[in-house]
Design an enzyme around this catalytic site. Structure first.
Site, PDB file in Angstrom:
ATOM      1  N   ASP A 112       0.934  -1.146  -0.056  1.00 21.76           N
ATOM      2  CA  ASP A 112      -0.014  -0.089  -0.043  1.00 21.76           C
ATOM      3  C   ASP A 112       0.926   1.428   0.076  1.00 21.76           C
ATOM      4  O   ASP A 112       1.302   1.609  -1.068  1.00 21.76           O
ATOM      5  CB  ASP A 112      -0.898  -0.208   1.135  1.00 21.76           C
ATOM      6  CG  ASP A 112      -1.903   1.009   1.496  1.00 21.76           C
ATOM      7  OD1 ASP A 112      -2.549   1.496   0.150  1.00 21.76           O
ATOM      8  OD2 ASP A 112      -2.429   1.395   2.389  1.00 21.76           O
ATOM      9  N   THR A 113       1.160   1.849   1.100  1.00 21.09           N
ATOM     10  CA  THR A 113       1.966   2.875   1.333  1.00 21.09           C
ATOM     11  C   THR A 113       3.579   2.511   0.934  1.00 21.09           C
ATOM     12  O   THR A 113       4.495   3.172   0.691  1.00 21.09           O
ATOM     13  CB  THR A 113       2.042   3.643   2.653  1.00 21.09           C
ATOM     14  OG1 THR A 113       2.456   2.766   3.616  1.00 21.09           O
ATOM     15  CG2 THR A 113       0.590   4.186   2.788  1.00 21.09           C
ATOM     16  N   THR A 116       5.416  -0.758   5.553  1.00 23.19           N
ATOM     17  CA  THR A 116       5.573  -2.037   6.016  1.00 23.19           C
ATOM     18  C   THR A 116       6.897  -2.814   5.409  1.00 23.19           C
ATOM     19  O   THR A 116       7.559  -3.264   6.175  1.00 23.19           O
ATOM     20  CB  THR A 116       4.208  -3.093   6.095  1.00 23.19           C
ATOM     21  OG1 THR A 116       3.329  -2.079   6.563  1.00 23.19           O
ATOM     22  CG2 THR A 116       4.386  -4.368   6.659  1.00 23.19           C
ATOM     23  N   LYS A 140      -1.631  -1.653  -4.328  1.00 19.03           N
ATOM     24  CA  LYS A 140      -2.137  -0.516  -4.627  1.00 19.03           C
ATOM     25  C   LYS A 140      -1.176   0.695  -4.976  1.00 19.03           C
ATOM     26  O   LYS A 140      -0.772   1.553  -4.006  1.00 19.03           O
ATOM     27  CB  LYS A 140      -3.072  -0.048  -3.265  1.00 19.03           C
ATOM     28  CG  LYS A 140      -4.294  -0.526  -3.068  1.00 19.03           C
ATOM     29  CD  LYS A 140      -5.026   0.041  -2.269  1.00 19.03           C
ATOM     30  CE  LYS A 140      -5.056  -0.626  -0.907  1.00 19.03           C
ATOM     31  NZ  LYS A 140      -5.884  -0.070   0.380  1.00 19.03           N
TER      32      LYS A 140
HETATM   33  P1  IMP Z   1       1.539  -0.692   3.991  1.00 20.62           P
HETATM   34  O1  IMP Z   1       2.532  -0.392   4.919  1.00 20.62           O
HETATM   35  O2  IMP Z   1       0.749   1.048   3.947  1.00 20.62           O
HETATM   36  O3  IMP Z   1       2.245  -0.734   2.595  1.00 20.62           O
HETATM   37  O4  IMP Z   1       0.382  -1.277   4.241  1.00 20.62           O
HETATM   38  C1  IMP Z   1       0.712  -2.632   4.309  1.00 20.62           C
HETATM   39  C2  IMP Z   1      -0.119  -3.178   5.210  1.00 20.62           C
HETATM   40  O5  IMP Z   1      -1.246  -2.558   5.650  1.00 20.62           O
HETATM   41  C3  IMP Z   1      -0.479  -4.608   4.630  1.00 20.62           C
HETATM   42  O6  IMP Z   1       0.160  -5.514   5.190  1.00 20.62           O
HETATM   43  C4  IMP Z   1      -2.052  -4.719   5.086  1.00 20.62           C
HETATM   44  O7  IMP Z   1      -1.892  -5.507   6.431  1.00 20.62           O
HETATM   45  C5  IMP Z   1      -2.491  -3.374   5.668  1.00 20.62           C
HETATM   46  N1  IMP Z   1      -3.299  -2.955   4.448  1.00 20.62           N
HETATM   47  C6  IMP Z   1      -3.119  -1.977   3.349  1.00 20.62           C
HETATM   48  N2  IMP Z   1      -4.216  -1.759   2.846  1.00 20.62           N
HETATM   49  C7  IMP Z   1      -5.170  -2.540   3.120  1.00 20.62           C
HETATM   50  C8  IMP Z   1      -6.524  -2.861   2.694  1.00 20.62           C
HETATM   51  O8  IMP Z   1      -6.802  -2.182   1.747  1.00 20.62           O
HETATM   52  N3  IMP Z   1      -7.053  -3.768   3.534  1.00 20.62           N
HETATM   53  C9  IMP Z   1      -6.659  -4.293   4.399  1.00 20.62           C
HETATM   54  N4  IMP Z   1      -5.276  -4.246   4.956  1.00 20.62           N
HETATM   55  C10 IMP Z   1      -4.589  -3.254   4.196  1.00 20.62           C
END
Ligand code: IMP
Ligand code: MG
Length: 193
Positions: A112-113, A116, A140
């Protein structure tokens, strides 16, 4: 007069739209397993599953790999019961095994961002693996805050909060067989069960 909000059923009927069907997931998991097998063979790999979201995807994927496979898990918490991360992710459960000189493939449910995967890759890099790559089921791209891409990606999806096939909202919906966007009215409701 107060209008009554419908309660969530924590089933497919809480979805606004199904974005990836069970059949599409299954086909793509087959393809990814072939790509990963041919990339790593004849070496063995250590899979690092990012709990809890990647659990279902990892379980399906590793059974299709045709190379010797170790499995470990890691947990990074960023969300709580919301749909937006409020602070940088923390590694809350480190690995149990030694990955020094191992070929490591991190598996997460969604990029997503990017925060993580970035935090996890940095954490694992300290343990001196022979190689370190990542595989995500969903991407995304529009939401990225950090310039990072996965080495293996299942599906690109639009910017919507999705649940199912391991992905949750407040720990619900992980058991759905498909992936879909959650109706807005169920994205903030207090947990009633
Ligand atoms: P990031 O750190 O923003 O890339 O997000 C990654 C983590 O956020 C993933 O491992 C998911 O657990 C959670 N996440 C991000 N987008 C979604 C979503 O649309 N639905 C559910 N969990 C999400
Ligand atoms: Mg997750």
């Amino acid at each position: 007069m107060e209008t009554l909000q419908p309660l969530p059923s924590y089933s497919i009927s809480d979805l606004e739209e199904v974005l990836v069907t069970e059949a599409q997931i299954s086909r793509r998991v087959d393809e990814l397993a072939k790509e990963i097998t041919s990339h790593y063979a004849p070496n063995d790999i250590t899979i690092v599953c990012v709990l809890s979201g990647a659990l279902v995807f990892t379980a399906d994927l590793i059974r299709k790999l045709d190379i010797p496979t170790r499995l470990d898990c890691i947990r990074a918490d960023s969300y709580g019961a919301t749909t937006e991360a409020t602070r940088p992710p923390r590694i809350t459960n480190p690995l149990k095994t030694d990955i020094k000189d191992r070929h490591v493939l991190v598996i997460d449910d969604i990029l997503d961002t990017g925060n993580t995967i970035f935090a996890i890759v940095n954490h694992l890099q300290n343990a001196s693996p022979a190689s370190l790559k990542s595989c995500v089921l969903l991407d995304k791209k529009e939401r990225r805050q950090i310039e990072i891409e996965a080495d293996f990606t299942g599906f690109e999806i639009p910017d919507a909060f999705v649940v199912g096939y391991g992905l949750d909202f407040a720990e619900h919906y992980r058991n759905l067989k498909c992936i879909g966007s959650l109706k807005r009215q169920f994205q903030s409701i207090p947990d009633t069960r």
